[in-house]
Scaffold this motif. Sequence first.
Motif, mmCIF file in Angstrom:
data_model
loop_
_atom_site.group_PDB
_atom_site.id
_atom_site.type_symbol
_atom_site.label_atom_id
_atom_site.label_comp_id
_atom_site.label_asym_id
_atom_site.label_seq_id
_atom_site.Cartn_x
_atom_site.Cartn_y
_atom_site.Cartn_z
ATOM 1 N N TYR A 1 75.408 -39.469 128.989
ATOM 2 C CA TYR A 1 75.292 -38.181 129.589
ATOM 3 C C TYR A 1 76.248 -38.009 130.675
ATOM 4 O O TYR A 1 76.346 -36.609 130.953
ATOM 5 N N ILE B 1 66.178 -38.520 131.579
ATOM 6 C CA ILE B 1 67.187 -37.531 131.345
ATOM 7 C C ILE B 1 66.832 -36.169 131.292
ATOM 8 O O ILE B 1 67.162 -35.280 131.647
ATOM 9 N N TRP C 1 67.971 -33.120 133.564
ATOM 10 C CA TRP C 1 68.173 -31.574 133.216
ATOM 11 C C TRP C 1 67.232 -30.516 133.765
ATOM 12 O O TRP C 1 68.099 -29.470 134.374
#
Length: 310
Positions: free
Chosen positions: A63, A143, A147
Amino acid sequence: MQQNHNVTEFILLGLTQDPLKQKIVFVIFLIFYMGTVVGNMLIFVTIKSSRTLGSPMYFFLFYLSIADSCFSTSTASRLIVDALSAKKIISYNECMTQVFGLHLFGCMEIFVLILMAVDRYVAICKPLRYPTIMSRQVCIILIVLAWIGSFIPSTAQNILALRLPFCGPNLIDHYCCDLQPSLKLACMDTYMINLLLVSNSGAVCSTGFMILIISYIVILHSLRNRSAEGRKKALSTCTSHIIVVILFFGPCIFIYTRPPTTFPMDKTVAVFYTIGTPFLNPLIYTLRNAEVKNAMRQLWHGKIISENKG
Protein backbone atom coordinates in the motif's frame (compact mmCIF):
# COMPACT_ATOMS: atom_id res chain seq x y z
CA MET A 1 -18.18 35.00 3.30
CA GLN A 2 -18.64 35.33 -0.43
CA GLN A 3 -17.86 32.04 -2.10
CA ASN A 4 -17.74 33.07 -5.76
CA HIS A 5 -14.52 33.07 -7.72
CA ASN A 6 -13.95 35.06 -10.93
CA VAL A 7 -10.78 33.15 -11.74
CA THR A 8 -11.50 30.08 -13.89
CA GLU A 9 -7.88 29.06 -14.45
CA PHE A 10 -4.47 29.48 -12.87
CA ILE A 11 -0.97 29.78 -14.32
CA LEU A 12 1.71 27.70 -12.59
CA LEU A 13 5.11 29.38 -12.67
CA GLY A 14 6.89 26.03 -12.26
CA LEU A 15 10.41 25.53 -10.97
CA THR A 16 12.02 27.87 -13.49
CA GLN A 17 11.16 30.32 -16.28
CA ASP A 18 14.37 29.72 -18.24
CA PRO A 19 13.65 27.73 -21.48
CA LEU A 20 16.88 25.71 -21.28
CA LYS A 21 16.39 24.90 -17.60
CA GLN A 22 12.80 23.88 -18.34
CA LYS A 23 14.08 21.25 -20.79
CA ILE A 24 16.52 20.01 -18.14
CA VAL A 25 13.62 19.88 -15.63
CA PHE A 26 11.59 17.87 -18.15
CA VAL A 27 14.33 15.26 -18.67
CA ILE A 28 15.29 14.94 -14.99
CA PHE A 29 11.77 14.65 -13.62
CA LEU A 30 10.58 12.39 -16.43
CA ILE A 31 13.37 9.99 -15.39
CA PHE A 32 12.36 10.37 -11.72
CA TYR A 33 8.69 9.81 -12.48
CA MET A 34 9.28 6.78 -14.73
CA GLY A 35 11.62 5.36 -12.09
CA THR A 36 8.95 5.88 -9.43
CA VAL A 37 6.20 4.19 -11.43
CA VAL A 38 8.37 1.27 -12.60
CA GLY A 39 9.97 0.78 -9.17
CA ASN A 40 6.69 0.79 -7.28
CA MET A 41 5.01 -1.35 -9.94
CA LEU A 42 7.81 -3.89 -9.54
CA ILE A 43 7.35 -3.90 -5.76
CA PHE A 44 3.62 -4.51 -5.72
CA VAL A 45 3.77 -7.08 -8.54
CA THR A 46 6.50 -8.91 -6.62
CA ILE A 47 4.55 -8.80 -3.35
CA LYS A 48 1.33 -9.98 -5.01
CA SER A 49 3.10 -12.79 -6.90
CA SER A 50 5.46 -14.04 -4.19
CA ARG A 51 4.48 -16.60 -1.56
CA THR A 52 7.42 -15.63 0.66
CA LEU A 53 6.33 -12.00 1.06
CA GLY A 54 3.09 -12.63 2.90
CA SER A 55 3.97 -10.97 6.20
CA PRO A 56 2.22 -7.78 7.41
CA MET A 57 5.33 -5.70 6.65
CA TYR A 58 5.01 -6.47 2.93
CA PHE A 59 1.23 -6.06 3.09
CA PHE A 60 1.81 -2.48 4.25
CA LEU A 61 4.70 -2.00 1.78
CA PHE A 62 2.25 -2.90 -1.02
CA TYR A 63 0.00 0.00 0.00
CA LEU A 64 2.97 2.32 0.47
CA SER A 65 3.89 1.62 -3.17
CA ILE A 66 0.35 2.47 -4.28
CA ALA A 67 0.39 5.69 -2.24
CA ASP A 68 3.83 6.61 -3.65
CA SER A 69 2.73 6.05 -7.27
CA CYS A 70 -0.47 8.08 -6.87
CA PHE A 71 1.24 10.81 -4.82
CA SER A 72 3.96 11.25 -7.45
CA THR A 73 1.42 11.14 -10.30
CA SER A 74 -0.64 13.91 -8.70
CA THR A 75 2.35 16.27 -8.81
CA ALA A 76 5.17 15.06 -11.09
CA SER A 77 2.99 14.44 -14.15
CA ARG A 78 1.85 18.07 -14.17
CA LEU A 79 5.40 19.36 -13.67
CA ILE A 80 6.67 17.25 -16.59
CA VAL A 81 3.91 18.39 -18.98
CA ASP A 82 4.27 22.05 -17.99
CA ALA A 83 8.05 21.97 -18.49
CA LEU A 84 7.44 21.82 -22.28
CA SER A 85 4.37 24.09 -22.31
CA ALA A 86 4.55 27.76 -23.26
CA LYS A 87 1.61 28.54 -20.96
CA LYS A 88 1.36 26.46 -17.81
CA ILE A 89 -2.39 26.81 -17.46
CA ILE A 90 -4.44 24.68 -15.09
CA SER A 91 -8.20 25.05 -14.74
CA TYR A 92 -9.82 25.87 -11.39
CA ASN A 93 -11.40 22.38 -11.17
CA GLU A 94 -8.11 20.66 -12.05
CA CYS A 95 -6.33 22.75 -9.44
CA MET A 96 -8.81 21.81 -6.71
CA THR A 97 -8.56 18.14 -7.74
CA GLN A 98 -4.78 18.31 -7.47
CA VAL A 99 -5.03 19.85 -3.98
CA PHE A 100 -7.27 16.94 -2.95
CA GLY A 101 -5.02 14.26 -4.50
CA LEU A 102 -1.85 15.77 -3.04
CA HIS A 103 -3.21 15.68 0.50
CA LEU A 104 -5.08 12.37 0.18
CA PHE A 105 -2.08 10.35 -0.96
CA GLY A 106 0.34 12.36 1.19
CA CYS A 107 -1.73 11.53 4.29
CA MET A 108 -1.98 7.90 3.17
CA GLU A 109 1.81 7.69 2.98
CA ILE A 110 2.08 9.07 6.52
CA PHE A 111 -0.43 6.57 7.93
CA VAL A 112 1.15 3.60 6.12
CA LEU A 113 4.59 4.56 7.44
CA ILE A 114 3.10 4.64 10.95
CA LEU A 115 1.54 1.18 10.41
CA MET A 116 4.90 -0.15 9.21
CA ALA A 117 6.52 1.20 12.39
CA VAL A 118 3.79 -0.44 14.51
CA ASP A 119 4.40 -3.71 12.66
CA ARG A 120 8.15 -3.55 13.36
CA TYR A 121 7.50 -2.68 17.02
CA VAL A 122 5.24 -5.72 17.51
CA ALA A 123 7.59 -8.02 15.54
CA ILE A 124 10.68 -6.99 17.55
CA CYS A 125 9.25 -6.22 21.00
CA LYS A 126 6.44 -8.81 21.17
CA PRO A 127 7.57 -11.62 18.81
CA LEU A 128 5.53 -14.40 20.46
CA ARG A 129 2.26 -12.47 20.13
CA TYR A 130 3.10 -11.08 16.67
CA PRO A 131 0.95 -13.52 14.60
CA THR A 132 -2.07 -12.82 16.81
CA ILE A 133 -1.71 -9.05 17.08
CA MET A 134 -0.85 -8.48 13.41
CA SER A 135 -3.28 -10.98 11.90
CA ARG A 136 -4.50 -10.56 8.31
CA GLN A 137 -7.87 -9.29 9.50
CA VAL A 138 -6.24 -6.69 11.77
CA CYS A 139 -3.99 -5.50 8.92
CA ILE A 140 -6.96 -5.06 6.58
CA ILE A 141 -8.85 -3.09 9.25
CA LEU A 142 -5.79 -0.88 9.82
CA ILE A 143 -5.45 -0.13 6.09
CA VAL A 144 -9.15 0.73 5.82
CA LEU A 145 -8.76 3.08 8.80
CA ALA A 146 -5.69 4.60 7.11
CA TRP A 147 -7.74 5.36 3.96
CA ILE A 148 -10.52 6.87 6.06
CA GLY A 149 -7.97 8.84 8.10
CA SER A 150 -6.44 10.15 4.85
CA PHE A 151 -9.79 11.06 3.32
CA ILE A 152 -10.99 13.19 6.26
CA PRO A 153 -8.13 15.77 6.43
CA SER A 154 -7.76 15.93 2.63
CA THR A 155 -11.50 16.62 2.30
CA ALA A 156 -11.18 19.31 4.98
CA GLN A 157 -8.33 20.89 2.97
CA ASN A 158 -10.44 20.87 -0.17
CA ILE A 159 -13.40 22.47 1.61
CA LEU A 160 -11.05 25.26 2.71
CA ALA A 161 -9.72 25.64 -0.85
CA LEU A 162 -13.19 25.65 -2.43
CA ARG A 163 -14.35 28.41 -0.08
CA LEU A 164 -11.52 30.75 -1.10
CA PRO A 165 -12.67 33.62 -3.37
CA PHE A 166 -10.21 34.16 -6.25
CA CYS A 167 -10.68 37.50 -8.02
CA GLY A 168 -7.24 37.75 -9.64
CA PRO A 169 -4.26 37.64 -10.12
CA ASN A 170 -4.01 33.96 -11.05
CA LEU A 171 -0.24 33.28 -11.00
CA ILE A 172 0.70 30.47 -8.58
CA ASP A 173 4.40 30.53 -7.73
CA HIS A 174 4.70 26.74 -7.60
CA TYR A 175 4.85 23.70 -9.89
CA CYS A 176 1.58 22.28 -8.54
CA CYS A 177 -1.61 23.47 -6.87
CA ASP A 178 -1.36 23.39 -3.10
CA LEU A 179 -3.38 25.31 -0.57
CA GLN A 180 -0.50 27.32 0.88
CA PRO A 181 0.71 29.06 -2.33
CA SER A 182 -2.94 29.49 -3.40
CA LEU A 183 -3.72 31.44 -0.22
CA LYS A 184 -1.62 34.34 -1.51
CA LEU A 185 -4.06 34.79 -4.44
CA ALA A 186 -7.29 34.79 -2.44
CA CYS A 187 -9.01 38.18 -2.20
CA MET A 188 -9.67 37.91 1.53
CA ASP A 189 -7.80 37.74 4.82
CA THR A 190 -6.39 34.20 4.91
CA TYR A 191 -4.73 34.32 8.34
CA MET A 192 -7.33 32.09 10.03
CA ILE A 193 -7.37 29.67 7.10
CA ASN A 194 -3.59 29.37 7.30
CA LEU A 195 -3.93 28.56 11.01
CA LEU A 196 -6.45 25.84 10.09
CA LEU A 197 -3.99 24.55 7.47
CA VAL A 198 -1.19 24.39 10.04
CA SER A 199 -3.49 22.70 12.58
CA ASN A 200 -4.59 20.19 9.91
CA SER A 201 -1.63 19.27 7.67
CA GLY A 202 0.92 20.54 10.16
CA ALA A 203 -0.58 18.47 12.96
CA VAL A 204 -0.74 15.32 10.80
CA CYS A 205 2.92 15.71 9.75
CA SER A 206 4.24 16.62 13.21
CA THR A 207 2.21 14.02 15.10
CA GLY A 208 3.07 11.30 12.59
CA PHE A 209 6.76 12.20 12.80
CA MET A 210 6.76 12.14 16.62
CA ILE A 211 4.95 8.77 16.72
CA LEU A 212 7.46 7.29 14.29
CA ILE A 213 10.53 8.67 16.08
CA ILE A 214 9.31 7.46 19.49
CA SER A 215 8.42 4.01 18.11
CA TYR A 216 11.85 3.58 16.52
CA ILE A 217 13.62 4.77 19.69
CA VAL A 218 11.69 2.11 21.64
CA ILE A 219 12.52 -0.51 18.99
CA LEU A 220 16.23 0.34 18.92
CA HIS A 221 16.34 0.34 22.73
CA SER A 222 14.77 -3.12 22.85
CA LEU A 223 17.44 -4.51 20.50
CA ARG A 224 20.13 -4.35 23.18
CA ASN A 225 19.05 -7.77 24.50
CA ARG A 226 19.08 -9.42 21.08
CA SER A 227 21.80 -11.58 19.55
CA ALA A 228 24.25 -9.94 17.17
CA GLU A 229 22.54 -11.54 14.13
CA GLY A 230 19.06 -10.54 15.35
CA ARG A 231 20.21 -6.97 15.96
CA LYS A 232 21.77 -6.76 12.51
CA LYS A 233 18.59 -7.92 10.74
CA ALA A 234 16.31 -5.66 12.79
CA LEU A 235 18.63 -2.68 12.39
CA SER A 236 18.73 -3.18 8.61
CA THR A 237 14.93 -3.04 8.38
CA CYS A 238 14.57 -0.13 10.83
CA THR A 239 17.33 1.89 9.14
CA SER A 240 15.44 1.70 5.84
CA HIS A 241 12.28 2.95 7.52
CA ILE A 242 14.09 5.76 9.37
CA ILE A 243 15.71 7.02 6.14
CA VAL A 244 12.27 7.19 4.47
CA VAL A 245 10.78 8.97 7.51
CA ILE A 246 13.49 11.67 7.55
CA LEU A 247 13.34 12.25 3.77
CA PHE A 248 9.56 12.55 3.78
CA PHE A 249 8.75 14.30 7.06
CA GLY A 250 11.61 16.81 7.12
CA PRO A 251 10.37 18.80 4.08
CA CYS A 252 6.69 18.26 5.05
CA ILE A 253 7.18 19.78 8.49
CA PHE A 254 9.15 22.68 6.98
CA ILE A 255 6.29 23.48 4.57
CA TYR A 256 3.19 22.87 6.67
CA THR A 257 4.06 23.95 10.22
CA ARG A 258 4.93 27.59 9.55
CA PRO A 259 3.12 30.92 9.98
CA PRO A 260 1.53 32.39 6.81
CA THR A 261 4.83 32.97 5.01
CA THR A 262 6.22 31.50 1.81
CA PHE A 263 9.91 31.31 0.93
CA PRO A 264 11.60 31.04 -2.50
CA MET A 265 13.04 27.66 -1.44
CA ASP A 266 9.57 26.17 -0.78
CA LYS A 267 9.28 24.75 -4.30
CA THR A 268 12.68 23.08 -4.09
CA VAL A 269 11.90 21.65 -0.64
CA ALA A 270 8.53 20.36 -1.88
CA VAL A 271 10.33 18.40 -4.63
CA PHE A 272 11.91 16.19 -1.94
CA TYR A 273 8.67 14.85 -0.51
CA THR A 274 6.41 14.99 -3.60
CA ILE A 275 8.85 13.49 -6.12
CA GLY A 276 12.10 12.52 -4.39
CA THR A 277 10.72 10.26 -1.64
CA PRO A 278 8.34 8.26 -3.91
CA PHE A 279 11.32 7.67 -6.23
CA LEU A 280 13.70 6.61 -3.44
CA ASN A 281 11.27 4.38 -1.52
CA PRO A 282 11.44 1.44 -3.99
CA LEU A 283 15.25 1.67 -4.02
CA ILE A 284 15.47 1.79 -0.22
CA TYR A 285 13.03 -1.07 0.33
CA THR A 286 14.57 -3.33 -2.35
CA LEU A 287 18.31 -2.64 -2.21
CA ARG A 288 18.30 -2.93 1.59
CA ASN A 289 15.93 -5.89 1.79
CA ALA A 290 17.25 -9.36 0.98
CA GLU A 291 13.78 -10.98 1.03
CA VAL A 292 12.40 -8.59 -1.59
CA LYS A 293 15.49 -8.99 -3.79
CA ASN A 294 15.26 -12.80 -3.59
CA ALA A 295 11.53 -12.71 -4.39
CA MET A 296 12.23 -10.49 -7.42
CA ARG A 297 14.93 -12.88 -8.62
CA GLN A 298 12.61 -15.88 -8.22
CA LEU A 299 9.81 -14.06 -10.04
CA TRP A 300 12.12 -13.05 -12.88
CA HIS A 301 13.73 -16.49 -13.03
CA GLY A 302 10.30 -18.17 -13.06
CA LYS A 303 9.13 -15.99 -15.96
CA ILE A 304 12.25 -16.75 -17.99
CA ILE A 305 11.79 -20.51 -17.43
CA SER A 306 8.10 -20.37 -18.40
CA GLU A 307 8.94 -18.36 -21.54
CA ASN A 308 11.66 -20.85 -22.51
CA LYS A 309 9.26 -23.77 -22.01
CA GLY A 310 6.65 -21.97 -24.08
